[in-house]
Design a protein around this motif. Structure first.
Motif, mmCIF file in Angstrom:
data_model
loop_
_atom_site.group_PDB
_atom_site.id
_atom_site.type_symbol
_atom_site.label_atom_id
_atom_site.label_comp_id
_atom_site.label_asym_id
_atom_site.label_seq_id
_atom_site.Cartn_x
_atom_site.Cartn_y
_atom_site.Cartn_z
ATOM 1 N N TYR A 1 23.534 -5.361 9.500
ATOM 2 C CA TYR A 1 22.237 -4.901 9.996
ATOM 3 C C TYR A 1 21.402 -6.047 10.569
ATOM 4 O O TYR A 1 20.883 -5.968 11.686
ATOM 5 C CB TYR A 1 21.469 -4.197 8.879
ATOM 6 N N TYR A 2 21.260 -7.129 9.798
ATOM 7 C CA TYR A 2 20.385 -8.216 10.251
ATOM 8 C C TYR A 2 20.984 -8.974 11.430
ATOM 9 O O TYR A 2 20.243 -9.502 12.269
ATOM 10 C CB TYR A 2 20.080 -9.169 9.094
ATOM 11 N N HIS A 3 22.298 -9.000 11.515
ATOM 12 C CA HIS A 3 22.951 -9.605 12.684
ATOM 13 C C HIS A 3 22.539 -8.844 13.952
ATOM 14 O O HIS A 3 22.112 -9.450 14.952
ATOM 15 C CB HIS A 3 24.467 -9.560 12.495
ATOM 16 N N TYR A 4 22.643 -7.514 13.885
ATOM 17 C CA TYR A 4 22.303 -6.707 15.060
ATOM 18 C C TYR A 4 20.792 -6.619 15.269
ATOM 19 O O TYR A 4 20.329 -6.457 16.407
ATOM 20 C CB TYR A 4 22.932 -5.310 14.940
ATOM 21 N N LEU A 5 20.026 -6.734 14.201
ATOM 22 C CA LEU A 5 18.572 -6.782 14.348
ATOM 23 C C LEU A 5 18.156 -8.001 15.177
ATOM 24 O O LEU A 5 17.303 -7.899 16.056
ATOM 25 C CB LEU A 5 17.894 -6.824 12.977
ATOM 26 N N HIS A 6 18.800 -9.151 14.905
ATOM 27 C CA HIS A 6 18.514 -10.353 15.694
ATOM 28 C C HIS A 6 18.826 -10.123 17.172
ATOM 29 O O HIS A 6 18.051 -10.511 18.053
ATOM 30 C CB HIS A 6 19.350 -11.540 15.183
ATOM 31 N N ILE A 7 19.962 -9.491 17.428
ATOM 32 C CA ILE A 7 20.347 -9.233 18.820
ATOM 33 C C ILE A 7 19.374 -8.244 19.455
ATOM 34 O O ILE A 7 18.964 -8.406 20.619
ATOM 35 C CB ILE A 7 21.787 -8.694 18.905
ATOM 36 N N LEU B 1 33.462 -7.930 29.819
ATOM 37 C CA LEU B 1 33.202 -6.500 29.612
ATOM 38 C C LEU B 1 34.432 -5.650 29.962
ATOM 39 O O LEU B 1 34.754 -4.683 29.267
ATOM 40 C CB LEU B 1 32.016 -6.051 30.457
ATOM 41 N N GLU B 2 35.098 -6.015 31.039
ATOM 42 C CA GLU B 2 36.283 -5.258 31.470
ATOM 43 C C GLU B 2 37.350 -5.247 30.390
ATOM 44 O O GLU B 2 38.035 -4.241 30.179
ATOM 45 C CB GLU B 2 36.827 -5.888 32.761
ATOM 46 N N ALA B 3 37.466 -6.374 29.675
ATOM 47 C CA ALA B 3 38.476 -6.468 28.616
ATOM 48 C C ALA B 3 37.985 -5.845 27.305
ATOM 49 O O ALA B 3 38.758 -5.191 26.591
ATOM 50 C CB ALA B 3 38.849 -7.937 28.390
ATOM 51 N N LEU B 4 36.734 -6.040 26.978
ATOM 52 C CA LEU B 4 36.230 -5.625 25.658
ATOM 53 C C LEU B 4 35.805 -4.166 25.593
ATOM 54 O O LEU B 4 35.878 -3.542 24.532
ATOM 55 C CB LEU B 4 35.046 -6.514 25.252
ATOM 56 N N GLN B 5 35.352 -3.590 26.710
ATOM 57 C CA GLN B 5 34.851 -2.215 26.713
ATOM 58 C C GLN B 5 35.877 -1.200 26.195
ATOM 59 O O GLN B 5 35.519 -0.307 25.410
ATOM 60 C CB GLN B 5 34.387 -1.831 28.119
ATOM 61 N N PHE C 1 19.966 -4.144 29.999
ATOM 62 C CA PHE C 1 19.257 -4.067 28.715
ATOM 63 C C PHE C 1 19.296 -2.666 28.099
ATOM 64 O O PHE C 1 19.310 -2.532 26.872
ATOM 65 C CB PHE C 1 17.816 -4.527 28.890
ATOM 66 N N ASP C 2 19.290 -1.622 28.920
ATOM 67 C CA ASP C 2 19.293 -0.260 28.373
ATOM 68 C C ASP C 2 20.570 0.015 27.592
ATOM 69 O O ASP C 2 20.533 0.551 26.475
ATOM 70 C CB ASP C 2 19.140 0.772 29.491
ATOM 71 N N GLU C 3 21.724 -0.360 28.180
ATOM 72 C CA GLU C 3 23.002 -0.155 27.501
ATOM 73 C C GLU C 3 23.062 -0.988 26.222
ATOM 74 O O GLU C 3 23.514 -0.515 25.172
ATOM 75 C CB GLU C 3 24.175 -0.536 28.412
ATOM 76 N N ALA C 4 22.597 -2.241 26.328
ATOM 77 C CA ALA C 4 22.625 -3.137 25.171
ATOM 78 C C ALA C 4 21.741 -2.593 24.046
ATOM 79 O O ALA C 4 22.124 -2.605 22.870
ATOM 80 C CB ALA C 4 22.164 -4.539 25.577
ATOM 81 N N GLU C 5 20.568 -2.087 24.405
ATOM 82 C CA GLU C 5 19.642 -1.568 23.392
ATOM 83 C C GLU C 5 20.233 -0.347 22.688
ATOM 84 O O GLU C 5 20.165 -0.234 21.455
ATOM 85 C CB GLU C 5 18.315 -1.198 24.057
ATOM 86 N N GLU C 6 20.836 0.545 23.456
ATOM 87 C CA GLU C 6 21.413 1.751 22.873
ATOM 88 C C GLU C 6 22.539 1.414 21.892
ATOM 89 O O GLU C 6 22.593 1.955 20.777
ATOM 90 C CB GLU C 6 21.942 2.653 23.993
ATOM 91 N N VAL D 1 33.718 -8.323 18.820
ATOM 92 C CA VAL D 1 33.859 -7.633 20.109
ATOM 93 C C VAL D 1 32.534 -6.953 20.486
ATOM 94 O O VAL D 1 32.062 -7.080 21.622
ATOM 95 C CB VAL D 1 35.008 -6.606 20.055
ATOM 96 N N VAL D 2 31.941 -6.238 19.538
ATOM 97 C CA VAL D 2 30.669 -5.568 19.813
ATOM 98 C C VAL D 2 29.607 -6.592 20.214
ATOM 99 O O VAL D 2 28.862 -6.402 21.186
ATOM 100 C CB VAL D 2 30.190 -4.755 18.593
ATOM 101 N N THR D 3 29.589 -7.715 19.483
ATOM 102 C CA THR D 3 28.629 -8.773 19.810
ATOM 103 C C THR D 3 28.893 -9.317 21.211
ATOM 104 O O THR D 3 27.956 -9.570 21.977
ATOM 105 C CB THR D 3 28.709 -9.918 18.781
ATOM 106 N N GLY D 4 30.185 -9.485 21.553
ATOM 107 C CA GLY D 4 30.554 -9.972 22.882
ATOM 108 C C GLY D 4 30.092 -9.032 23.979
ATOM 109 O O GLY D 4 29.587 -9.469 25.027
ATOM 110 N N ILE D 5 30.256 -7.729 23.739
ATOM 111 C CA ILE D 5 29.797 -6.732 24.714
ATOM 112 C C ILE D 5 28.277 -6.804 24.873
ATOM 113 O O ILE D 5 27.746 -6.805 25.999
ATOM 114 C CB ILE D 5 30.231 -5.316 24.275
ATOM 115 N N LEU D 6 27.581 -6.890 23.748
ATOM 116 C CA LEU D 6 26.113 -6.962 23.791
ATOM 117 C C LEU D 6 25.638 -8.203 24.539
ATOM 118 O O LEU D 6 24.732 -8.139 25.374
ATOM 119 C CB LEU D 6 25.552 -6.959 22.360
ATOM 120 N N MET D 7 26.269 -9.345 24.236
ATOM 121 C CA MET D 7 25.868 -10.592 24.894
ATOM 122 C C MET D 7 26.127 -10.520 26.401
ATOM 123 O O MET D 7 25.334 -11.009 27.208
ATOM 124 C CB MET D 7 26.626 -11.778 24.287
#
Length: 328
Positions: free
Chosen positions: A83-89, A35-39, A65-70, A51-57
């Motif tokens: 869309y469907y990639h992020y829908l799965h997440i 997170l420190e590197a990707l944010q 979870f609140d930050e990830a959901e937003e 990168v976005v996926t890495g941050i979410l994971m």
């Protein structure tokens, strides 16, 4: 960094270094370092999908979870190609938070409104089935617990707790509890408001059978499926119509009287006043309104029946506020 038309822009080499370090940390499960590197890449608007996926994971693994959901909701709206990639997440976030109802509601909407690629539909359907089964299991266990707690509150004559538990039980299908609560409806000592809540629950669950109810000294047979919701009843609307003049001249009094009437009918439900009672109830409400607001009022109907209704309405209001509360 360099400046471009007044905006701060990240150097390509720094961007590449941060992305590489962040994704490597993610691979090695060092989520805080990832997170420190990707944010910063996200902050500067140069984050790739990886990168976005890495941050979410990372957020999911760290329980944020609140930050990830937003962020996930934002990507689903703005990055339609993924869309469907992020829908799965997003579903993963909901699943990790035990929000099975939200998953079922979301996928119901997705299945109904969207053209979904076959493979994606299959994956989403599997998620849907798992969530639905877990939701059923949760409701079953929660229902057993609420049912047991309600019986305990009934034994202790804790009416307020009975009400609170019934409000939660209303999320369950009433069909599983008919035997227990039919006995409660027949019990002379059960509070009328609790009986109303049970009848509403049965009605909204579409229970289709004749039930025997003991209420205010009356024994009646009622099929919940045949009952109208309280606010749509003809007699209630007729009384409100007769009070409509007050709505124009004194809206504050009208709102108060409407509450008195609604609460009075709620306590009595499913026993509605008949047409012969309407004039006396209207007069009782008018007198109460003027008394409560300390306004002068002359009435030609100072009879015993009006006085009886005034006392009943006040008593029902007191019980309603004690058990249900002010905001309901």
């Amino acid at each position: 960094m360099e400046k471009n038309d007044g905006n701060i822009v990240m150097f390509p080499k720094w961007k590449s270094r941060l992305e590489s370090a962040g994704l490597q940390a993610l691979k090695e499960k060092r989520y805080e370092e990832a997170l420190e590197a990707l944010q910063p890449l996200l902050d500067y608007g140069v984050a790739s999908n990886d990168v976005v996926t890495g941050i979410l994971m990372s957020w999911i693994e760290l329980g944020n979870f609140d930050e990830a959901e937003e962020l996930c909701q934002k990507q689903m709206k703005e990055n339609m190609d993924q869309y469907y990639h992020y829908l799965h997440i997003y579903i993963t976030i909901l699943f990790q938070s035990n929000r099975y109802q939200d998953i079922v509601d979301l996928l119901d909407e997705v299945f109904e409104e969207e053209e979904i690629p076959h493979q994606t539909r299959t994956q989403l359907w599997q998620m849907y089935e798992v969530s639905r089964k877990l939701l059923e299991d949760y409701h079953k266990e929660k229902g057993k617990e609420l049912h047991s707690d309600f019986l305990e509150a009934l034994e202790k004559d804790d009416v307020r707790k009975q009400w609170v538990l019934l409000e939660q039980l209303k999320k369950q299908r009433a069909q599983s509890y008919i035997d227990t609560f039919t006995a409660v409806l027949q019990n002379k000592t059960t509070h009328p408001i609790i009986k109303t809540a049970i009848i509403e629950w049965f009605r909204d669950s579409r229970v289709d059978q004749s039930l025997s109810i003991q209420k205010f000294g009356q024994q009646m047979e009622v099929n919940p499926l045949d009952l109208n919701p309280l606010q749509s009843d003809y007699i209630l609307k007729q009384i409100q119509m007769r009070l409509s003049g007050i709505e124009q001249s004194n809206p504050t009094m009208y709102d108060m009287l409407n509450k008195f009437l609604s609460h009075y009918c709620y306590v009595r439900y499913p026993i509605y006043p008949d047409e012969q009672e309407v004039p006396a109830i209207v007069e009782a409400l008018k007198q109460l309104g003027h008394e409560y607001l300390q306004l002068p009022y002359h009435s030609d109907e100072e009879n015993e029946q009006v006085q009886t209704y005034k006392e009943e309405i006040e008593l029902c209001e007191q019980h309603y506020l004690l058990i249900v509360g002010e905001s309901s």
